[in-house]
Design a protein around this motif. Structure first.
Motif, short mmCIF file in Angstrom:
data_model
loop_
_atom_site.label_atom_id
_atom_site.label_comp_id
_atom_site.label_asym_id
_atom_site.label_seq_id
_atom_site.Cartn_x
_atom_site.Cartn_y
_atom_site.Cartn_z
N THR A 54 0.84 -1.21 0.00
CA THR A 54 0.00 0.00 0.00
C THR A 54 0.87 1.25 0.00
OG1 THR A 54 -1.77 -1.17 1.14
CG2 THR A 54 -1.80 1.24 1.28
N LEU A 55 1.96 1.22 0.79
CA LEU A 55 2.87 2.37 0.80
C LEU A 55 3.40 2.62 -0.61
CD1 LEU A 55 5.54 3.31 3.35
CD2 LEU A 55 6.15 3.22 0.96
N TYR A 56 3.88 1.56 -1.28
CA TYR A 56 4.48 1.74 -2.60
C TYR A 56 3.46 2.08 -3.69
CZ TYR A 56 9.00 0.45 -0.78
OH TYR A 56 10.17 0.44 -0.07
N ARG A 57 2.20 1.71 -3.50
CA ARG A 57 1.17 2.13 -4.46
C ARG A 57 0.97 3.65 -4.40
NH1 ARG A 57 -1.22 -2.62 -3.30
NH2 ARG A 57 -2.55 -1.83 -1.63
N HIS A 58 1.04 4.19 -3.20
CA HIS A 58 0.87 5.65 -3.05
C HIS A 58 2.17 6.40 -3.32
CE1 HIS A 58 -3.21 5.82 -1.47
NE2 HIS A 58 -2.94 4.69 -0.83
N PHE A 59 3.29 5.83 -2.89
CA PHE A 59 4.58 6.51 -2.98
C PHE A 59 5.60 5.51 -3.54
CE2 PHE A 59 2.21 8.24 0.62
CZ PHE A 59 2.06 9.55 0.19
N PRO A 60 5.86 5.55 -4.84
CA PRO A 60 6.72 4.55 -5.46
C PRO A 60 8.16 4.54 -4.97
CG PRO A 60 5.86 6.10 -7.11
CD PRO A 60 5.29 6.48 -5.79
N ASN A 61 8.62 5.63 -4.34
CA ASN A 61 9.98 5.65 -3.81
C ASN A 61 10.06 6.62 -2.64
OD1 ASN A 61 10.38 8.33 -4.89
ND2 ASN A 61 10.67 7.36 -6.89
N ARG A 62 11.19 6.60 -1.97
CA ARG A 62 11.40 7.43 -0.78
C ARG A 62 11.22 8.92 -1.09
NH1 ARG A 62 13.84 6.27 3.89
NH2 ARG A 62 14.46 4.24 3.04
N GLN A 63 11.71 9.36 -2.25
CA GLN A 63 11.66 10.78 -2.58
C GLN A 63 10.21 11.28 -2.71
OE1 GLN A 63 13.99 8.67 -3.98
NE2 GLN A 63 15.55 9.56 -2.65
N THR A 64 9.33 10.46 -3.29
CA THR A 64 7.94 10.92 -3.42
C THR A 64 7.29 11.03 -2.05
OG1 THR A 64 7.16 8.65 -3.84
CG2 THR A 64 7.59 10.06 -5.76
N LEU A 65 7.66 10.15 -1.13
CA LEU A 65 7.13 10.23 0.23
C LEU A 65 7.69 11.45 0.97
CD1 LEU A 65 5.37 9.04 2.44
CD2 LEU A 65 7.21 7.43 2.98
N LEU A 66 8.99 11.69 0.83
CA LEU A 66 9.59 12.89 1.44
C LEU A 66 8.93 14.16 0.90
CD1 LEU A 66 13.35 11.85 1.31
CD2 LEU A 66 12.09 12.43 3.38
N THR A 67 8.68 14.18 -0.40
CA THR A 67 8.05 15.35 -1.02
C THR A 67 6.65 15.57 -0.45
OG1 THR A 67 9.32 15.10 -3.05
CG2 THR A 67 7.28 16.34 -3.21
N ALA A 68 5.91 14.47 -0.26
CA ALA A 68 4.56 14.59 0.29
C ALA A 68 4.59 15.12 1.71
CB ALA A 68 3.86 13.24 0.23
N VAL A 69 5.51 14.60 2.52
CA VAL A 69 5.61 15.05 3.91
C VAL A 69 6.00 16.52 3.96
CG1 VAL A 69 6.91 14.79 6.07
CG2 VAL A 69 6.10 12.77 4.85
N LEU A 70 7.03 16.91 3.21
CA LEU A 70 7.46 18.31 3.22
C LEU A 70 6.38 19.22 2.65
CD1 LEU A 70 11.23 18.33 2.25
CD2 LEU A 70 10.19 19.06 4.38
N GLY A 71 5.75 18.79 1.56
CA GLY A 71 4.70 19.60 0.96
C GLY A 71 3.57 19.88 1.93
N ASP A 72 3.20 18.86 2.70
CA ASP A 72 2.15 19.00 3.69
C ASP A 72 2.53 20.02 4.76
OD1 ASP A 72 -0.37 18.07 4.83
OD2 ASP A 72 0.84 17.08 6.37
N ARG A 73 3.76 19.95 5.24
CA ARG A 73 4.22 20.87 6.29
C ARG A 73 4.42 22.28 5.75
NH1 ARG A 73 1.89 18.03 9.69
NH2 ARG A 73 2.57 15.91 9.63
N ILE A 74 4.93 22.39 4.53
CA ILE A 74 5.13 23.72 3.92
C ILE A 74 3.79 24.39 3.70
CG2 ILE A 74 5.97 24.93 1.86
CD1 ILE A 74 8.25 23.87 3.57
N GLU A 75 2.81 23.61 3.26
CA GLU A 75 1.47 24.16 3.06
C GLU A 75 0.92 24.74 4.36
OE1 GLU A 75 -2.88 22.34 2.07
OE2 GLU A 75 -1.22 21.64 0.80
N ALA A 76 1.12 24.03 5.46
CA ALA A 76 0.67 24.53 6.77
C ALA A 76 1.38 25.83 7.14
CB ALA A 76 0.88 23.47 7.84
N LEU A 77 2.69 25.91 6.88
CA LEU A 77 3.45 27.14 7.16
C LEU A 77 2.93 28.30 6.31
CD1 LEU A 77 7.21 26.17 7.48
CD2 LEU A 77 5.86 27.44 9.14
#
Length: 196
Positions: A54-77
Motif C-alpha cells: 500500500t505504501l508503494y502504491r501511493h509513494f513509489p519511492n522514498r523521494q515521493t514520500l519525502l516530497t509529500a511530507v514536506l509539501g504538507d508541512r510547507i502548506e501549513a506554514l
C-alpha cells in the motif's frame, strides 16, 4: 453498465485510498522526524497500519514520500503566514512566523537535503519558493509599516533562519536556536548602519 452498487464501492475504495495516504504521510512525518530521511519505509507502513504494498502504491519511492511530507508541512506554514498577514501587528506576525519556520526547519532540514541530493526531478511543490513567498508577504508588510529594515529581502531571512536550523542540533543547547533567532529579529528591526 455501472450500477449504483458499483459506484458506491468505487467511492468507498477512493475514500479508503485517501485515508491510507493521509495515514502514511502522518506516520512518515513522525518516523522521518525521529530517525531522519533514511528511516525504514517498513516502519512507516507499520505505523500507518498498512502493508508495504500500500505504501508503494501511493509513494513509489522514498523521494515521493519525502516530497509529500514536506509539501504538507510547507502548506501549513504558508497557511499560517497568510493568516498572520491580517493580524494587527506586522512585526509580531513576522516574529511569530519566523519562529514557526525555525521550528519547521530544525525538524525537517534533513528531509529537504535528501530530496535535493537524491532526485531533484521528483514532481511536487517548489517548497523553497513557497517559503520565500510566505516570508516576502510578511516582510513586505512589516517594511511598509516601518517595522522592518527596508534593505532586507525574504531570501536574507530564509537563509538566516535556515542557517540557525542547520547549526543548532536538537541534542545540544536547547535555547541556542531561540537566542540566535532573537539576534536575527534585533537585526530585522534595527535601522541599517551608515557607512562612515
Amino acid at each position: 453498465m455501472t450500477t449504483g452498487r458499483d459506484r458506491a464501492t468505487q467511492r468507498l475504495r477512493r475514500a479508503d485510498a485517501r485515508l491510507n495516504r493521509e495515514r502514511l504521510v502522518t506516520a512518515a512525518h513522525e518516523v522521518f522526524t525521529e530517525a531522519g530521511p533514511e528511516a525504514s519505509l517498513n516502519e512507516i507502513a507499520r505505523r500507518a497500519g498498512v502493508g508495504p504494498g500500500t505504501l508503494y502504491r501511493h509513494f513509489p519511492n522514498r523521494q515521493t514520500l519525502l516530497t509529500a511530507v514536506l509539501g504538507d508541512r510547507i502548506e501549513a506554514l504558508c497557511e499560517q503566514a497568510e493568516k498572520l498577514r491580517t493580524s494587527d501587528s506586522a512585526d509580531d506576525a513576522l516574529r511569530h512566523w519566523l519562529g514557526a519556520f525555525l521550528a519547521h526547519a530544525r525538524a525537517h532540514h534533513g528531509m529537504g537535503s535528501a530530496l535535493m541530493v537524491n532526485d531533484p526531478g521528483v514532481p511536487g511543490p517548489d517548497c523553497h519558493q513557497l517559503i520565500l513567498n510566505a516570508a516576502a508577504g510578511l516582510l513586505t508588510r512589516a517594511q511598509h509599516q516601518g517595522a522592518a529594515r527596508a534593505d532586507l529581502t525574504a531570501d536574507d531571512l530564509v537563509r538566516l533562519i535556515t542557517g540557525i536550523a542547520l547549526s543548532t542540533p536538537h541534542h545540544e543547547d536547547t535555547e541556542q536556536a531561540d537566542r540566535l533567532l532573537a539576534l536575527v529579529l534585533d537585526a530585522v528591526y534595527a535601522p541599517p548602519r551608515r557607512g562612515g
